[in-house]
Scaffold this motif. Structure first.
Motif, PDB file in Angstrom:
ATOM      1  N   LEU A 284       0.828  -1.201   0.000  1.00 33.70           N
ATOM      2  CA  LEU A 284       0.000   0.000   0.000  1.00 33.70           C
ATOM      3  C   LEU A 284       0.861   1.249   0.000  1.00 33.70           C
ATOM      4  N   PRO A 285       0.396   2.346  -0.604  1.00 41.46           N
ATOM      5  CA  PRO A 285       1.134   3.606  -0.505  1.00 41.46           C
ATOM      6  C   PRO A 285       1.227   4.054   0.941  1.00 41.46           C
ATOM      7  N   ALA A 286       2.423   4.433   1.357  1.00 47.28           N
ATOM      8  CA  ALA A 286       2.621   4.848   2.747  1.00 47.28           C
ATOM      9  C   ALA A 286       1.757   6.049   3.105  1.00 47.28           C
ATOM     10  N   MET A 287       1.554   6.953   2.143  1.00 48.73           N
ATOM     11  CA  MET A 287       0.763   8.151   2.435  1.00 48.73           C
ATOM     12  C   MET A 287      -0.673   7.778   2.792  1.00 48.73           C
ATOM     13  N   ALA A 288      -1.284   6.879   2.037  1.00 51.98           N
ATOM     14  CA  ALA A 288      -2.655   6.473   2.320  1.00 51.98           C
ATOM     15  C   ALA A 288      -2.753   5.815   3.688  1.00 51.98           C
ATOM     16  N   ALA A 289      -1.781   4.967   4.023  1.00 51.23           N
ATOM     17  CA  ALA A 289      -1.788   4.303   5.326  1.00 51.23           C
ATOM     18  C   ALA A 289      -1.607   5.309   6.459  1.00 51.23           C
ATOM     19  N   PHE A 290      -0.774   6.299   6.234  1.00 51.00           N
ATOM     20  CA  PHE A 290      -0.546   7.339   7.240  1.00 51.00           C
ATOM     21  C   PHE A 290      -1.812   8.150   7.470  1.00 51.00           C
ATOM     22  N   VAL A 291      -2.423   8.620   6.397  1.00 52.02           N
ATOM     23  CA  VAL A 291      -3.619   9.451   6.510  1.00 52.02           C
ATOM     24  C   VAL A 291      -4.776   8.654   7.109  1.00 52.02           C
ATOM     25  N   ALA A 292      -4.819   7.339   6.858  1.00 50.52           N
ATOM     26  CA  ALA A 292      -5.900   6.496   7.383  1.00 50.52           C
ATOM     27  C   ALA A 292      -5.934   6.483   8.903  1.00 50.52           C
ATOM     28  N   ALA A 293      -4.825   6.815   9.545  1.00 49.45           N
ATOM     29  CA  ALA A 293      -4.763   6.810  11.008  1.00 49.45           C
ATOM     30  C   ALA A 293      -5.274   8.116  11.625  1.00 49.45           C
ATOM     31  N   ALA A 294      -5.604   9.089  10.799  1.00 52.42           N
ATOM     32  CA  ALA A 294      -6.058  10.387  11.303  1.00 52.42           C
ATOM     33  C   ALA A 294      -7.473  10.295  11.854  1.00 52.42           C
ATOM     34  N   SER A 295      -7.884  11.315  12.612  1.00 51.26           N
ATOM     35  CA  SER A 295      -9.237  11.333  13.172  1.00 51.26           C
ATOM     36  C   SER A 295     -10.285  11.454  12.075  1.00 51.26           C
ATOM     37  N   ASP A 296      -9.956  12.171  11.003  1.00 51.92           N
ATOM     38  CA  ASP A 296     -10.848  12.303   9.851  1.00 51.92           C
ATOM     39  C   ASP A 296      -9.994  12.111   8.601  1.00 51.92           C
ATOM     40  N   PRO A 297      -9.788  10.859   8.187  1.00 52.56           N
ATOM     41  CA  PRO A 297      -8.884  10.592   7.063  1.00 52.56           C
ATOM     42  C   PRO A 297      -9.276  11.307   5.780  1.00 52.56           C
ATOM     43  N   VAL A 298     -10.566  11.384   5.490  1.00 56.31           N
ATOM     44  CA  VAL A 298     -10.998  12.001   4.236  1.00 56.31           C
ATOM     45  C   VAL A 298     -10.675  13.490   4.245  1.00 56.31           C
ATOM     46  N   ALA A 299     -10.932  14.154   5.363  1.00 53.45           N
ATOM     47  CA  ALA A 299     -10.646  15.588   5.450  1.00 53.45           C
ATOM     48  C   ALA A 299      -9.150  15.857   5.307  1.00 53.45           C
ATOM     49  N   LEU A 300      -8.326  15.043   5.961  1.00 53.94           N
ATOM     50  CA  LEU A 300      -6.878  15.237   5.853  1.00 53.94           C
ATOM     51  C   LEU A 300      -6.401  14.941   4.437  1.00 53.94           C
ATOM     52  N   ALA A 301      -6.962  13.917   3.811  1.00 53.45           N
ATOM     53  CA  ALA A 301      -6.574  13.584   2.439  1.00 53.45           C
ATOM     54  C   ALA A 301      -6.885  14.736   1.490  1.00 53.45           C
ATOM     55  N   ARG A 302      -8.052  15.342   1.662  1.00 54.47           N
ATOM     56  CA  ARG A 302      -8.421  16.463   0.797  1.00 54.47           C
ATOM     57  C   ARG A 302      -7.562  17.685   1.095  1.00 54.47           C
ATOM     58  N   ARG A 303      -7.270  17.901   2.345  1.00 56.76           N
ATOM     59  CA  ARG A 303      -6.435  19.045   2.713  1.00 56.76           C
ATOM     60  C   ARG A 303      -5.035  18.918   2.113  1.00 56.76           C
ATOM     61  N   LEU A 304      -4.465  17.721   2.169  1.00 59.70           N
ATOM     62  CA  LEU A 304      -3.124  17.514   1.622  1.00 59.70           C
ATOM     63  C   LEU A 304      -3.138  17.316   0.113  1.00 59.70           C
ATOM     64  N   GLN A 305      -4.341  17.081  -0.448  1.00 66.00           N
ATOM     65  CA  GLN A 305      -4.498  16.816  -1.877  1.00 66.00           C
ATOM     66  C   GLN A 305      -3.653  15.625  -2.315  1.00 66.00           C
ATOM     67  N   ILE A 306      -3.812  14.508  -1.585  1.00 68.29           N
ATOM     68  CA  ILE A 306      -3.158  13.282  -2.015  1.00 68.29           C
ATOM     69  C   ILE A 306      -3.871  12.777  -3.266  1.00 68.29           C
ATOM     70  N   PRO A 307      -3.313  11.830  -4.002  1.00 63.51           N
ATOM     71  CA  PRO A 307      -3.944  11.369  -5.252  1.00 63.51           C
ATOM     72  C   PRO A 307      -5.412  10.991  -5.057  1.00 63.51           C
ATOM     73  N   GLU A 308      -6.232  11.304  -6.059  1.00 59.61           N
ATOM     74  CA  GLU A 308      -7.674  11.075  -5.957  1.00 59.61           C
ATOM     75  C   GLU A 308      -8.014   9.608  -5.727  1.00 59.61           C
ATOM     76  N   GLN A 309      -7.272   8.710  -6.338  1.00 62.66           N
ATOM     77  CA  GLN A 309      -7.540   7.290  -6.131  1.00 62.66           C
ATOM     78  C   GLN A 309      -7.390   6.917  -4.662  1.00 62.66           C
ATOM     79  N   GLN A 310      -6.342   7.437  -4.021  1.00 63.90           N
ATOM     80  CA  GLN A 310      -6.147   7.155  -2.601  1.00 63.90           C
ATOM     81  C   GLN A 310      -7.244   7.803  -1.758  1.00 63.90           C
ATOM     82  N   GLN A 311      -7.729   8.964  -2.178  1.00 62.47           N
ATOM     83  CA  GLN A 311      -8.858   9.572  -1.473  1.00 62.47           C
ATOM     84  C   GLN A 311     -10.092   8.669  -1.553  1.00 62.47           C
TER      85      GLN A 311
END
Length: 415
Positions: A284-311
Motif C-alpha cells: 500500500l502507498p505509505a501516504m494512504a496508510a498514514f492518513v488512514a490513522a487520522a481522526s478524519d482521514p478524508v478531510a486530511l486527504a483532501r487538505r493535503l491533496q493526495i492522489p484522488e484514487q487514494q482519497q
C-alpha cells in the motif's frame, strides 16, 4: 567568510566548477556559489568524519540571470555534454544535466511571507539574502566560487557550530510561523543525518504550535487552508515517507509533539509505525496508510491533496469501518466461512486497497480480512465458461450464475 578549501566534492565536480567559472569570467556579472546539501555533507565529512554522501544533484546560486548563464553553458559545452536543459521562467531557475550530473541553477533571491503559512513573495537578491531565507543554519552555508579559483566559505549564521553539535537550528524566531513545513523537513534531516533540534529550535516549535498563528484550524473548510498546511506539507511528507528512514522521522515528530500540524490523533498513536510497516508489506502507498490513522482521514486527504484514487480508498475505508462496527461485531463473524466473508465484502463493492487499509486498523476480524485480501478474492470458478458452454449452456445470465455458483462452492469449503 573564510578562505580555507573546505569542500572536496567527489566525481567530476571540479571540472564542472571550472566550466561555470569560465562562463562567469566571460560576462563578469554576479557571484556564483555552491549551496545546499553538497556543502553541508562535505563539511560533515570533514568535521565529523561522516561518510561522503552520494551526490544525486548539485545546487548553485547565481547573482544574475540563470537563463543567460545556462545558454552560455549550452554554447560552450554543446549537446553532447549538456544533455538536458529546462528553464523555469516563473521561478528564475534552470535544470541542467552536464556529464551525467544533475544541476539546479537558481537566481539569488529574497523572500517575504505576506502572512503565516502562505507562499512567500520572491524578489532577486544577494547571496547573503538568499542564505538568510533558508530553513536551518546547516543549510545556510555556501562555497563562493571565485574567478581566480579560490573557494570561500560563507557561513553567516553559524552553521559550522551546529554541524559539530549535530543540531538543527532555525535561522530566525519566526521560521516555524512563516513556514510550518520546516518542521517536517527537520524530521527528515534528523532521521537521515542523526541530528537533533537545538534547544531554542524545539522551544520555537512547541510555542508556535501552542499559539497556532495560522488563520486555518482543524475542522475549518479545506479550501481555506494555507499552502504550508496543505499541499506543501504533503510534498514534505511525501519525501519523508518515500526517501527517508520514516520510522525514525515519525518518531521525532511525535517526540517533538509536532503531529498536530497534520492531525491531533497522530500524536498519541503508538501503532503508527507498525501500521506503516504493514502497509509496506501489503504494497500500500505509505501516504494512504498514514492518513488512514487520522481522526478524519478524508478531510486530511483532501487538505493535503493526495492522489484522488487514494482519497477514494479512504472514503471506502470509512464505509467499511462502519460496516465492521455495526454488522460484523454484532454477529458471530468468527463462524463465517470464506464464502460468507467474500459475499459480504464484495456486496459492499469495497476495493482491495480499502480492505487492506482496514487490516491496518487491527480489528478483531483482522485475520479474516487479510485472508480475503490475500487469497479468497482471487478464487475463481473451477470450471471455465468454455467448458460450461460445451455442456450446453449459452452465453448470458444463466452462464454467469453457473460460474458464480461454482466459485461459491469452492469458497464454502475454505476457512
Amino acid at each position: 567568510m573564510t578562505s580555507e578549501p573546505v569542500v572536496a566534492l567527489p566525481g567530476n565536480t571540479s571540472d564542472l566548477v571550472s566550466v561555470l567559472l569560465a562562463c562567469i569570467r566571460t560576462e563578469r556579472k554576479g557571484r556564483l556559489a555552491l549551496v545546499g546539501g553538497a556543502v553541508r555533507d562535505a563539511l560533515l565529512h570533514q568535521v565529523n568524519r561522516d561518510p561522503h554522501q552520494e551526490l544525486l544533484d548539485i545546487d548553485f546560486v547565481f547573482e544574475g540571470s540563470c537563463f543567460d548563464l545556462a545558454q552560455r553553458l549550452q554554447q560552450m559545452l554543446g549537446r553532447e555534454r549538456l544533455s538536458h536543459l529546462q528553464l523555469h521562467q516563473n521561478f528564475g531557475t534552470a535544470e541542467l544535466q552536464i556529464d551525467g550530473l544533475s544541476i539546479d541553477l537558481a537566481r539569488a533571491r529574497t523572500e517575504i511571507y505576506p502572512a503565516p503559512g502562505l507562499n512567500p513573495l520572491v524578489e532577486p537578491g544577494s547571496l547573503e539574502k538568499d542564505l538568510a531565507r533558508r530553513d536551518f543554519t546547516v543549510n545556510a552555508m555556501a562555497v563562493l566560487l571565485q574567478p581566480d579559483g579560490r573557494r570561500l566559505l560563507m557561513d553567516p549564521h553559524g552553521g559550522q557550530e551546529h554541524l559539530v553539535k549535530r543540531q538543527l537550528a532555525f535561522l530566525h524566531e519566526g521560521s516555524v510561523k512563516d513556514d510550518p513545513t520546516r518542521v517536517i523537513r527537520a524530521a527528515r534531516y534528523g532521521a537521515r543525518l542523526g541530528f537533533r533540534l537545538a534547544p531554542e529550535a524545539l522551544s520555537q516549535l512547541k510555542s508556535t504550535l501552542t499559539e497556532w498563528p495560522w488563520t486555518w484550524r482543524h475542522g475549518d473548510p479545506v479550501a481555506a487552508v494555507p499552502p504550508a498546511l496543505g499541499t506543501r506539507l504533503r510534498m514534505e511528507l511525501d519525501l519523508l515517507l518515500d526517501q527517508e528512514p520514516w520510522p525514525e522521522a515519525l518518531g521525532l515528530l511525535q517526540e517533538w509533539t509536532a503531529m498536530p500540524l497534520l492531525d491531533p490523533w497522530l500524536q498519541c498513536d503508538s501503532r503508527l509505525k507498525r501500521r506503516l510497516g504493514w502497509a509496506v508489506r501489503l504494497g500500500l502507498p505509505a501516504m494512504a496508510a498514514f492518513v488512514a490513522a487520522a481522526s478524519d482521514p478524508v478531510a486530511l486527504a483532501r487538505r493535503l491533496q493526495i492522489p484522488e484514487q487514494q482519497q477514494r480508498w479512504l472514503e471506502e475505508l470509512i464505509e467499511l469501518r462502519s460496516w465492521l462496527l455495526q454488522e460484523v461485531i454484532s454477529h458471530p463473524w468468527a463462524e463465517w466461512t470464506a464464502l460468507d466473508w467474500t459475499q459480504r465484502i464484495e456486496a459492499g463493492r469495497w476495493s482491495a486497497e480499502a480492505v487492506a487499509l482496514a487490516v491496518l486498523d487491527n480489528p478483531p476480524c483482522r485475520r479474516s480480512l487479510l485472508c480475503w485480501w490475500g487469497r479468497w478474492r482471487h478464487v475463481v470458478s473451477p470450471i471455465s465458461a468454455r467448458e460450461l458452454m460445451a455442456e450446453g449452456l449459452r452465453p448470458g445470465p444463466e452462464l454467469g450464475e453457473a460460474l458464480r455458483q461454482a466459485r461459491a462452492q469452492l469458497l464454502a469449503g475454505m476457512r
